[in-house]
Design an enzyme around this catalytic site. Sequence first.
Site, PDB file in Angstrom:
ATOM      1  N   HIS A 157     -21.393  77.627 -10.501  1.00 21.13           N
ATOM      2  CA  HIS A 157     -22.063  78.917 -10.277  1.00 21.13           C
ATOM      3  C   HIS A 157     -22.998  79.239 -11.445  1.00 21.13           C
ATOM      4  O   HIS A 157     -24.104  79.744 -11.248  1.00 21.13           O
ATOM      5  CB  HIS A 157     -21.032  80.048 -10.156  1.00 21.13           C
ATOM      6  CG  HIS A 157     -20.134  79.949  -8.962  1.00 21.13           C
ATOM      7  ND1 HIS A 157     -18.821  79.572  -9.059  1.00 21.13           N
ATOM      8  CD2 HIS A 157     -20.369  80.184  -7.642  1.00 21.13           C
ATOM      9  CE1 HIS A 157     -18.271  79.582  -7.850  1.00 21.13           C
ATOM     10  NE2 HIS A 157     -19.185  79.943  -6.976  1.00 21.13           N
ATOM     11  N   LEU A 211     -22.235  70.277  -9.275  1.00 18.68           N
ATOM     12  CA  LEU A 211     -21.702  69.842 -10.577  1.00 18.68           C
ATOM     13  C   LEU A 211     -20.351  69.187 -10.350  1.00 18.68           C
ATOM     14  O   LEU A 211     -19.589  69.611  -9.472  1.00 18.68           O
ATOM     15  CB  LEU A 211     -21.548  71.052 -11.516  1.00 18.68           C
ATOM     16  CG  LEU A 211     -22.643  71.194 -12.589  1.00 18.68           C
ATOM     17  CD1 LEU A 211     -24.018  71.283 -11.963  1.00 18.68           C
ATOM     18  CD2 LEU A 211     -22.387  72.406 -13.458  1.00 18.68           C
ATOM     19  N   GLY A 252     -17.273  85.047  -6.267  1.00 20.64           N
ATOM     20  CA  GLY A 252     -16.524  85.191  -7.510  1.00 20.64           C
ATOM     21  C   GLY A 252     -15.642  83.990  -7.789  1.00 20.64           C
ATOM     22  O   GLY A 252     -15.830  82.917  -7.211  1.00 20.64           O
ATOM     23  N   GLY A 279     -25.721  76.538  -3.614  1.00 17.82           N
ATOM     24  CA  GLY A 279     -25.336  75.196  -4.053  1.00 17.82           C
ATOM     25  C   GLY A 279     -25.366  74.193  -2.916  1.00 17.82           C
ATOM     26  O   GLY A 279     -25.024  74.512  -1.771  1.00 17.82           O
ATOM     27  N   ASP A 300     -22.088  73.157  -0.632  1.00 20.59           N
ATOM     28  CA  ASP A 300     -21.853  73.663   0.729  1.00 20.59           C
ATOM     29  C   ASP A 300     -23.081  73.311   1.565  1.00 20.59           C
ATOM     30  O   ASP A 300     -23.896  74.176   1.895  1.00 20.59           O
ATOM     31  CB  ASP A 300     -21.614  75.172   0.698  1.00 20.59           C
ATOM     32  CG  ASP A 300     -20.356  75.523  -0.069  1.00 20.59           C
ATOM     33  OD1 ASP A 300     -19.262  75.224   0.406  1.00 20.59           O
ATOM     34  OD2 ASP A 300     -20.486  76.072  -1.179  1.00 20.59           O
ATOM     35  N   SER A 327     -15.343  73.384  -7.641  1.00 18.09           N
ATOM     36  CA  SER A 327     -15.129  74.317  -6.535  1.00 18.09           C
ATOM     37  C   SER A 327     -14.107  75.347  -6.970  1.00 18.09           C
ATOM     38  O   SER A 327     -13.158  75.016  -7.702  1.00 18.09           O
ATOM     39  CB  SER A 327     -14.593  73.548  -5.314  1.00 18.09           C
ATOM     40  OG  SER A 327     -13.991  74.439  -4.397  1.00 18.09           O
ATOM     41  N   SER A 328     -14.293  76.563  -6.507  1.00 17.29           N
ATOM     42  CA  SER A 328     -13.311  77.602  -6.820  1.00 17.29           C
ATOM     43  C   SER A 328     -11.938  77.196  -6.298  1.00 17.29           C
ATOM     44  O   SER A 328     -10.915  77.571  -6.862  1.00 17.29           O
ATOM     45  CB  SER A 328     -13.722  78.923  -6.187  1.00 17.29           C
ATOM     46  OG  SER A 328     -14.973  79.301  -6.700  1.00 17.29           O
ATOM     47  N   HIS A 331     -17.214  79.228 -11.635  1.00 15.82           N
ATOM     48  CA  HIS A 331     -17.049  78.049 -12.489  1.00 15.82           C
ATOM     49  C   HIS A 331     -18.442  77.606 -12.940  1.00 15.82           C
ATOM     50  O   HIS A 331     -19.452  78.248 -12.620  1.00 15.82           O
ATOM     51  CB  HIS A 331     -16.300  76.957 -11.736  1.00 15.82           C
ATOM     52  CG  HIS A 331     -16.870  76.646 -10.380  1.00 15.82           C
ATOM     53  ND1 HIS A 331     -18.095  76.039 -10.210  1.00 15.82           N
ATOM     54  CD2 HIS A 331     -16.406  76.897  -9.130  1.00 15.82           C
ATOM     55  CE1 HIS A 331     -18.341  75.904  -8.921  1.00 15.82           C
ATOM     56  NE2 HIS A 331     -17.337  76.425  -8.235  1.00 15.82           N
TER      57      HIS A 331
HETATM   58  O1  PAF Z   1     -20.797  80.143  -0.830  1.00 11.45           O
HETATM   59  C1  PAF Z   1     -20.260  81.254  -0.955  1.00 11.45           C
HETATM   60  O2  PAF Z   1     -19.741  81.593  -2.005  1.00 11.45           O
HETATM   61  C2  PAF Z   1     -20.238  82.209   0.217  1.00 11.45           C
HETATM   62  O3  PAF Z   1     -20.109  81.532   1.411  1.00 11.45           O
HETATM   63  C3  PAF Z   1     -21.454  83.167   0.253  1.00 11.45           C
HETATM   64  C4  PAF Z   1     -22.759  82.395   0.430  1.00 11.45           C
HETATM   65  C5  PAF Z   1     -21.508  83.967  -1.034  1.00 11.45           C
HETATM   66  C6  PAF Z   1     -21.325  84.124   1.423  1.00 11.45           C
HETATM   67  O4  PAF Z   1     -20.165  84.879   1.345  1.00 11.45           O
END
Ligand code: PAF
Length: 281
Positions: free
Chosen positions: A33, A173, A27, A144, A147, A182-183, A30
Amino acid sequence: MQVVHTTAELRTALAGQTGTAFVPTMGNLHAGHVSLVELARQHGQLVIASIFVNPLQFGAGEDFERYPRTLDTDCEKLAAAGCDLVFAPDVTELYPVPQTFSVQPPDSLANDLCGAFRPGHFSGVATVVLKLFNLVQPRVAVFGKKDFQQLFVIRELVRQFNLPVEIVAGETLREPSGLALSSRNGYLSEAERIQASQLQTQLAALVAAIQSGERDFEALCHTASRHLKMAGWRVDYVALRDAETLQPPVSASSRLVALGAAWLGSTRLIDNLDFVLKNPS
Ligand code: PAF
């Protein structure tokens, strides 16, 4: 777009569905996502996103409590991006009993790079992703490249446990400054936000030096790290790896990745740049 919160509702919503594409998230979404959801659209007839802040992947003193929960605006963004179904369980729904079974990536992966600074993090990620895959049973799952190590862990999870899911990687992005979306950018003060693109700038300089023929990788990483420290960052690591193995490059390595993780104030940022070596040895 349907939003479900329980595994029973999810099962009902998924009944008879095949060819689903899945975007797991925590959640606080941005544009990065949103681009993953758009990519998922190209791969599945039904696009599912999950929103779950997974306690298992946060260490003591990390930002689990602080991590923004923004379900309503997240759902608006997902609906606009063409998502069909959102699974947003709470912690007791996904972990009704203590999660005493877990996926343990090998130490060489779990304790390397980000894992060296976030003990247990990749076990927590792999465990929740396995649970989510079992619940959603997607044909394709999108993650993404931002990570990079997480993507690598998930590809290995799928490969070594023969999971019937294809992993698709979405590009990072960036803001016009180069800062990766990034969040956690939301934690930055105005001044820190201006400074935050320095991580990408240092990684880009490292890549440029390699592409122009420099081969003392350790010295280049050290220089990037030093520049960040001089600018006030607390650096966890700057590293260069083979992008296929995530191990230090060997002479046969042709695709490399420069990775970095560093703190600006109380915010930890990560970034990476993968590239094909211009003049391999
Ligand atoms: O990248 C993330 O947002 C989290 O690490 C994930 C893959 C949803 C697992 O909780």
